[in-house]
Scaffold this active site. Structure first.
Site, short mmCIF file in Angstrom:
data_model
loop_
_atom_site.label_atom_id
_atom_site.label_comp_id
_atom_site.label_asym_id
_atom_site.label_seq_id
_atom_site.Cartn_x
_atom_site.Cartn_y
_atom_site.Cartn_z
N LYS A 193 -5.53 0.02 3.76
CA LYS A 193 -6.68 -0.71 4.30
C LYS A 193 -7.90 -0.51 3.40
O LYS A 193 -8.20 0.61 2.98
CB LYS A 193 -6.98 -0.25 5.73
N HIS A 252 -5.85 3.91 10.41
CA HIS A 252 -5.14 2.75 9.88
C HIS A 252 -4.30 3.15 8.67
O HIS A 252 -4.54 4.19 8.06
CB HIS A 252 -6.11 1.63 9.47
P1 NAD Z 1 -2.86 -7.43 2.61
O1 NAD Z 1 -3.51 -6.81 1.42
O2 NAD Z 1 -1.44 -7.08 2.91
O3 NAD Z 1 -2.95 -9.03 2.50
C1 NAD Z 1 -4.06 -9.73 2.01
C2 NAD Z 1 -3.53 -10.90 1.20
O4 NAD Z 1 -4.63 -11.72 0.79
C3 NAD Z 1 -2.80 -10.45 -0.08
O5 NAD Z 1 -1.53 -11.06 -0.14
C4 NAD Z 1 -3.72 -10.93 -1.18
O6 NAD Z 1 -3.03 -11.27 -2.38
C5 NAD Z 1 -4.35 -12.16 -0.53
N1 NAD Z 1 -5.57 -12.62 -1.20
C6 NAD Z 1 -6.53 -11.89 -1.82
N2 NAD Z 1 -7.44 -12.72 -2.39
C7 NAD Z 1 -7.06 -13.97 -2.12
C8 NAD Z 1 -7.58 -15.26 -2.44
N3 NAD Z 1 -8.71 -15.39 -3.16
N4 NAD Z 1 -6.94 -16.36 -1.99
C9 NAD Z 1 -5.80 -16.25 -1.27
N5 NAD Z 1 -5.23 -15.05 -0.95
C10 NAD Z 1 -5.86 -13.93 -1.36
O7 NAD Z 1 -3.82 -7.09 3.84
P2 NAD Z 1 -3.50 -7.23 5.40
O8 NAD Z 1 -3.05 -5.92 5.95
O9 NAD Z 1 -2.68 -8.46 5.65
O10 NAD Z 1 -4.99 -7.45 5.96
C11 NAD Z 1 -5.78 -8.55 5.54
C12 NAD Z 1 -7.11 -8.54 6.28
O11 NAD Z 1 -6.87 -8.74 7.68
C13 NAD Z 1 -7.89 -7.21 6.19
O12 NAD Z 1 -9.27 -7.52 6.13
C14 NAD Z 1 -7.54 -6.50 7.48
O13 NAD Z 1 -8.53 -5.58 7.89
C15 NAD Z 1 -7.49 -7.69 8.42
N6 NAD Z 1 -6.72 -7.50 9.66
C16 NAD Z 1 -7.26 -8.06 10.77
C17 NAD Z 1 -6.58 -8.02 11.96
C18 NAD Z 1 -7.19 -8.70 13.17
O14 NAD Z 1 -6.60 -8.68 14.26
N7 NAD Z 1 -8.34 -9.34 13.00
C19 NAD Z 1 -5.33 -7.39 12.05
C20 NAD Z 1 -4.79 -6.84 10.88
C21 NAD Z 1 -5.49 -6.90 9.67
#
Ligand code: NAD
Length: 269
Positions: free
Chosen positions: A161, A157
């Protein structure tokens, strides 16, 4: 159309982590998901864009109670602590919850299940249809090949991550264990370094790579004597995860409280 009829035909979605990588993808997917539309946008306190009005005409807030107003369902890709806090707010407001956040520990998973007693909740480590087909194939391969074939997993990844191994790698590890009639926790090997000795029979090893902007690759290896089977999934973009999450949000509306699985949404069981 009366205002009341228009409201019935429109479904407000609150996006948690609205400015994050997945949040931006979910917002893009919502552009073509009528009657679902962005109605609330949440970010962490101290986010630089808080208070701004997003192009969809919605203000970016850090107060879940305020952001939930006018919303019927939440889509959340953030971090475990945020998901649990915002789940509580959604449960208090009676709003359904779809989350793809990964990295929950066992206590966090129990909390998710606890909130699902009050509202419908769907948590998926991966919203891709093809990944769940891969999990199905992995379970079958493990069942057919048995313990004579050593099972190993590889995941790669992007460099940002936060959790490892990926939720999807654990899902695939569970599929191997299930195919063998075992529990993953009894056979999982996450680290190999130093004088580790011969490989333990029935071990399920997961190796993690991090780098660049890769949205996710997983390979399951079944390594036998003189032959090897590899099953691979490669995500090229994040967009399909967001489309899957929006589909799940549409599916979960109006369902009773409970913890739902993505396989139910995708028609895989
Ligand atoms: P990212 O860091 O780009 O985005 C996360 C966002 O959440 C950020 O903008 C951050 O500021 C925000 N955040 C943090 N704390 C918060 C709060 N208390 N309230 C509101 N917002 C808050 O990360 P990403 O790449 O978008 O991934 C996010 C999550 O999704 C990770 O856990 C990743 O592993 C997961 N993910 C899951 C899938 C899936 O298919 N299930 C796919 C991609 C990513």
């Amino acid at each position: 159309m009366s205002e009341a009829a228009a409201k019935r035909e429109s479904t407000g979605v609150m996006v948690v982590g609205a400015q994050g990588r997945m949040g931006l993808e979910v917002r893009a997917a919502l552009e073509n998901a009528s009657p679902l539309h962005l109605a609330g946008a949440l970010e962490r306190a101290a986010h630089a864009d808080l208070g701004q009005t997003l192009p969809e005409g919605i203000r970016l807030l850090d107060d879940p109670k305020a952001a939930l107003e006018g919303c019927d369902v939440v889509i959340d890709f953030s971090i475990p602590a945020s998901t649990l806090t915002n789940l509580r707010a959604a449960a208090d407001a009676g709003v359904a919850y779809v989350t793809g956040t990964t990295g929950f520990d066992e206590a966090g998973q129990r909390e998710l299940a606890h909130f699902a007693e009050r509202i419908p909740v769907l948590h998926a480590a991966n919203f891709s249809l093809a990944v769940h087909v891969l999990a199905h194939l992995t379970r079958e391969a493990a069942r057919l090949l048995g313990d004579d074939y050593d099972a190993e997993l590889f995941e790669l990844h992007h460099a940002q991550k936060r959790d490892a191994p990926s939720g999807t790698a654990l899902l695939l590890g569970e599929a191997i264990a299930a195919g063998r009639g075992q529990k993953l926790a009894d056979h999982l090997v996450l680290e190999r370094a130093g004088e580790i000795g011969p490989r333990k029979a029935q071990a399920i090893g997961i190796q993690t790579l991090r780098g660049g902007d890769n949205p996710g690759e997983h390979t399951v290896y079944f390594i036998g004597r003189g032959e090897r089977l590899e099953l691979t999934h490669r995500a090229a973009t994040r967009g399909h995860f967001a489309v899957g999450a929006v589909r799940a949000a549409s599916w979960i509306l109006g369902r009773p409280a409970g913890l739902y699985r993505i396989e139910q949404v995708l028609g895989l069981d």
